[in-house]
Design a protein around this motif. Structure first.
Motif, PDB file in Angstrom:
ATOM      1  N   GLU A 208       8.169  59.061 -15.312  1.00 22.28           N
ATOM      2  CA  GLU A 208       9.352  58.220 -15.464  1.00 22.28           C
ATOM      3  C   GLU A 208       9.836  58.183 -16.911  1.00 22.28           C
ATOM      4  OE1 GLU A 208      12.309  55.384 -14.558  1.00 22.28           O
ATOM      5  OE2 GLU A 208      10.789  55.018 -16.099  1.00 22.28           O
TER       6      GLU A 208
ATOM      7  N   ARG B 290      21.473  57.852  -9.159  1.00 22.86           N
ATOM      8  CA  ARG B 290      21.611  57.795 -10.613  1.00 22.86           C
ATOM      9  C   ARG B 290      23.091  57.907 -10.997  1.00 22.86           C
ATOM     10  NH1 ARG B 290      17.834  61.753 -12.368  1.00 22.86           N
ATOM     11  NH2 ARG B 290      16.176  60.263 -11.962  1.00 22.86           N
TER      12      ARG B 290
ATOM     13  N   GLY C 155      24.987  54.864 -10.906  1.00 16.89           N
ATOM     14  CA  GLY C 155      24.639  53.897 -11.934  1.00 16.89           C
ATOM     15  C   GLY C 155      23.621  52.868 -11.502  1.00 16.89           C
ATOM     16  N   VAL C 156      22.810  53.197 -10.507  1.00 18.17           N
ATOM     17  CA  VAL C 156      21.747  52.288 -10.083  1.00 18.17           C
ATOM     18  C   VAL C 156      20.706  52.214 -11.208  1.00 18.17           C
ATOM     19  CG1 VAL C 156      19.975  51.891  -8.334  1.00 18.17           C
ATOM     20  CG2 VAL C 156      22.131  52.983  -7.697  1.00 18.17           C
ATOM     21  N   SER C 157      20.147  51.019 -11.405  1.00 16.43           N
ATOM     22  CA  SER C 157      19.225  50.850 -12.527  1.00 16.43           C
ATOM     23  C   SER C 157      17.959  51.688 -12.323  1.00 16.43           C
ATOM     24  CB  SER C 157      18.836  49.380 -12.663  1.00 16.43           C
ATOM     25  OG  SER C 157      17.901  49.050 -11.665  1.00 16.43           O
ATOM     26  N   ARG C 158      17.320  52.003 -13.445  1.00 12.73           N
ATOM     27  CA  ARG C 158      16.152  52.883 -13.383  1.00 12.73           C
ATOM     28  C   ARG C 158      15.046  52.289 -12.524  1.00 12.73           C
ATOM     29  NH1 ARG C 158      14.652  55.369 -19.194  1.00 12.73           N
ATOM     30  NH2 ARG C 158      12.776  55.877 -18.050  1.00 12.73           N
ATOM     31  N   ARG C 159      14.855  50.980 -12.698  1.00 15.37           N
ATOM     32  CA  ARG C 159      13.772  50.347 -11.961  1.00 15.37           C
ATOM     33  C   ARG C 159      14.033  50.424 -10.460  1.00 15.37           C
ATOM     34  NH1 ARG C 159      11.596  44.512 -13.510  1.00 15.37           N
ATOM     35  NH2 ARG C 159      10.983  45.725 -15.306  1.00 15.37           N
ATOM     36  N   ARG C 160      15.293  50.152 -10.086  1.00 17.60           N
ATOM     37  CA  ARG C 160      15.640  50.174  -8.665  1.00 17.60           C
ATOM     38  C   ARG C 160      15.513  51.586  -8.095  1.00 17.60           C
ATOM     39  NH1 ARG C 160      17.907  47.030  -4.717  1.00 17.60           N
ATOM     40  NH2 ARG C 160      19.226  48.239  -3.334  1.00 17.60           N
ATOM     41  N   ILE C 161      15.900  52.566  -8.903  1.00 16.15           N
ATOM     42  CA  ILE C 161      15.753  53.956  -8.453  1.00 16.15           C
ATOM     43  C   ILE C 161      14.283  54.252  -8.178  1.00 16.15           C
ATOM     44  CG2 ILE C 161      15.803  56.360  -9.248  1.00 16.15           C
ATOM     45  CD1 ILE C 161      18.432  55.834 -10.540  1.00 16.15           C
TER      46      ILE C 161
END
Lengths: 340, 322
Positions: free
Chosen positions: B122, B223, B226-232
């Motif tokens: 990650e 991605r 624009g979904v947040s990294r954590r949610r991805i």
């Protein structure tokens, strides 16, 4: 470094280890069973080039160990013992055929040199490691050969003929995979004679490991054979009148070579470890014949483990060896998945 | 549900098959527990014959197998010849100790592998990836036997942790809480050894399956939205990467049970391993059979848990076997 470069180093290392155990008689200073009760657990000899007077010698020398009065050893600086090369020593069979008594290094009797220290009976650990490699490496290789041979046969039959044969053979393979490996190994060993000579023990260990190891390669080979069986060229060969036998050996068998090689690179270290573990538990090759496993046996006593660190060397030597095998297995795996 | 029932039946089939296999091995065994006694001049052949009869060792193998199977169905695992007691209570305590060890090591190894692997993938920095690869590549070439020995050397030198067994000599006098603490302290070394031996394989697979899932089209799309990294990571990558990892869970349990045998014997942990070794040397037939069966049961149960997890997590499995 590239993957290929690492694999090359791994290959060189493996060949080096194999050759050095093959020429154990020449490389080892002593016979592996030769005892020196005067010097049990002597630490590795330190090789010096500079003497007490500060003079540098071209010929390396060692100081003999003498009792330090408290159960340990200290160097005796008064008597430098020069190393001699290509010396006459204990007789051995060169490559197990030719009688010979020249050794690579040695010192003038009655002094002794122990480059990796000595064990409880004052036997030279280096000599034992080299001779032990013959037992352990050979056990790993032979057991792998047996496991792969059975696996190949079962896999070919199951994958090629399919249907009931396939179902039956794969059920049996599942049984062998259902028992944790080491438990199965010990259980099979349990029902075989316990007190036997070293050579019989060696054969037994090889057979036992080989006999329970066939299941995984058999399943993998079956998969390859099944997919190869439905290839157009197989169908074409069959319709052109080729016999099952011909198709199996000329069209299907070559397909399995990649799996065989990868499995070999994975299984050989596992089986070497199998022999080491069995002998470590006292169920494998026994004294006085050295093997990498029974050399570690004395470490089951805590005082040996703490006081005599060089007794760990035969174990630590397994690490680079296993590293080399895992690099080769990785490399083979990549070749299978992404052929160049 | 039908899928799980089928998996359970399959497990049962394996257990019965393995019991046949083990009894088949008994058939090729030369001599038994009393063969050694025959050499002793003080024991008459008559006594040996009587003892054999008492434990049913004089009957043909298939009758002994049937007898044993009937006993098993009633929860009777046969009798230990050395301990002169039923096998089951003997095995039960040992199996619990083994289970304590393997479950702790499994949990710890998976947490470590997931944390290290996900973090390496990650973070996107190749340095960490190489580092995690390096750790896995190094540890994979260190045999578990050696991990144990090195840990023992360290513990003996520093005297930081107690060695051998799972309780101190005076543990019976301690209170409940102190006794648990005592066991915990004794557990540290064997669990550490097992975890380290299981870690490289897990780490490698976690890394490769997460690296694969990170580049999946669905993740790229998320991605791009624009979904947040954590949610991805949690919603898109984890479900994709979970499937091969759960299959690996079953495999890793097999490795851990084998590995724990070595660790138990070297570290003196009173689990199934030392009992098996001891009873092999004493030719204590039913204990050997029981220990092998129990280890198989642990493995089959572990695989069943993995199957059930896969069924719960992966909709494809559910639909395939609905």
């Amino acid at each position: 470094m590239t993957a290929g470069g690492t694999a090359r180093w791994a290959g060189i290392l493996l060949i080096g280890v194999c050759l050095s155990t093959l020429f154990a008689g020449f490389l080892a200073p002593y016979d592996p069973t030769e005892q020196d009760r005067e010097r049990p657990y002597a630490p590795p000899s330190k090789i010096h080039f500079v003497d007490d007077a500060g003079k540098t010698h071209l010929r390396p020398f060692v100081h003999p160990w003498k009792d330090d009065g408290s159960g340990g050893y200290e160097e005796d600086p008064g008597t430098p013992v020069p190393l001699r090369f290509f010396v006459r020593g204990a007789p051995y069979k060169f490559l197990n055929v030719v009688n010979c008594h020249y050794h690579l290094v040695g010192v003038d009797a009655p002094q002794r040199i122990a480059l990796l220290g000595t064990d409880a009976y004052g036997r030279d650990q280096l000599s034992r490691w080299l001779y032990g490699g013959q037992v352990s490496l050979m056990a790993g290789l032979l057991a792998t050969a047996i496991a792969l041979a059975i696996g190949l046969m079962v896999g070919l039959i199951a994958g090629y003929f399919g249907k009931r044969t396939d179902a039956l053979l794969m059920r049996v393979a599942e049984l062998f995979l259902a028992v944790p490996w080491l438990y199965l190994l010990l259980a099979l060993r349990a029902f075989l004679p316990l007190r036997i000579g070293p050579f019989e023990a060696f054969l037994l260990v090889v057979l036992v490991i080989g006999a329970i190891g066939w299941a995984r390669p058999a399943r993998l080979i079956r998969g390859v054979v099944r997919s190869a069986r439905h290839q157009d060229y197989v169908t074409a060969a069959r319709s052109a009148g080729a016999s099952h036998r011909f198709v199996l050996f000329h069209h299907v068998l070559p397909q399995t070579s990649a799996v065989l090689f990868t499995q070999a690179a994975l299984l050989v270290p596992q089986y070497i470890l199998g022999e080491v573990t069995l002998s470590f538990f006292g169920l494998g090759v026994g004294e006085p014949v050295p093997s990498w496993g029974n050399m570690l046996q004395s470490l089951q006593q805590y005082n040996v483990l703490v006081s005599y660190w060089w007794m760990l060397i035969p174990g630590l030597a397994l690490i680079p060896l296993f590293w080399a095998f895992s690099v080769l297995a990785d490399c083979a795996q990549k070749r299978v998945e992404f052929p160049a | 549900m039908g899928y799980l029932v089928r998996r359970a039946l399959h497990g049962l089939f394996l257990l019965v098959g393995v019991s046949l296999l083990v009894f088949g091995l008994v058939a090729i065994a030369p001599g038994d527990f009393y063969s050694e006694l025959r050499l002793s001049p003080t024991v008459s052949p008559e006594t040996i014959r009587q003892l054999r009869m008492e434990y049913g060792l004089d009957q043909p193998l298939h009758e002994r197998y049937l007898h044993w199977m009937v006993g098993m169905a009633r929860g009777d695992w046969g009798a230990s010849l050395t301990y002169h007691m039923p096998v089951w209570p003997l095995l039960r305590d040992r199996a619990c100790n083994t289970l304590l060890l393997t479950v702790s090591a499994t949990v710890l190894a998976w947490i470590l592998a997931l944390a290290l692997g996900i973090w390496a993938v990650e973070s996107g920095k190749p340095v960490f990836n190489t580092l995690a690869h390096g750790v896995a590549a190094t540890l994979v070439s260190v045999p578990d036997l050696l991990i144990c020995l090195v840990l023992l050397v360290w513990a003996l030198r520093t005297r930081a942790l107690p060695l051998g067994g799972m309780a101190s000599v005076d543990s019976a006098a301690l209170g409940a809480l102190a006794r648990w603490r005592d066991v915990f302290v004794h557990m540290v070394l064997p669990v550490l050894a097992l975890t380290l031996s299981a870690l490289p394989l897990l780490l490698r697979h976690v890394q490769s399956s997460f690296a694969g899932a990170m580049t999946a089209p669905s993740v790229n799309t998320a991605r791009a939205y624009g979904v947040s990294r954590r949610r991805i990571l949690w919603r898109h990558v984890l479900p994709l990467a979970a499937n091969p990892l759960i299959t690996l869970l079953g495999l890793s349990i097999a490795g851990l049970i084998s590995g724990s045998l070595v660790v138990e014997v070297i570290m003196g942990w009173p689990g199934l391993g030392p009992l098996l070794l001891e009873s092999i040397l004493a030719r204590d037939l039913y204990v050997v059979i029981g220990a092998v069966m129990l280890s198989t049961l642990l493995l089959v149960a572990g695989n069943f848990v993995a199957d059930a997890l896969l069924f719960a997590v992966d909709p494809r499995t559910r639909e395939e076997h609905a």
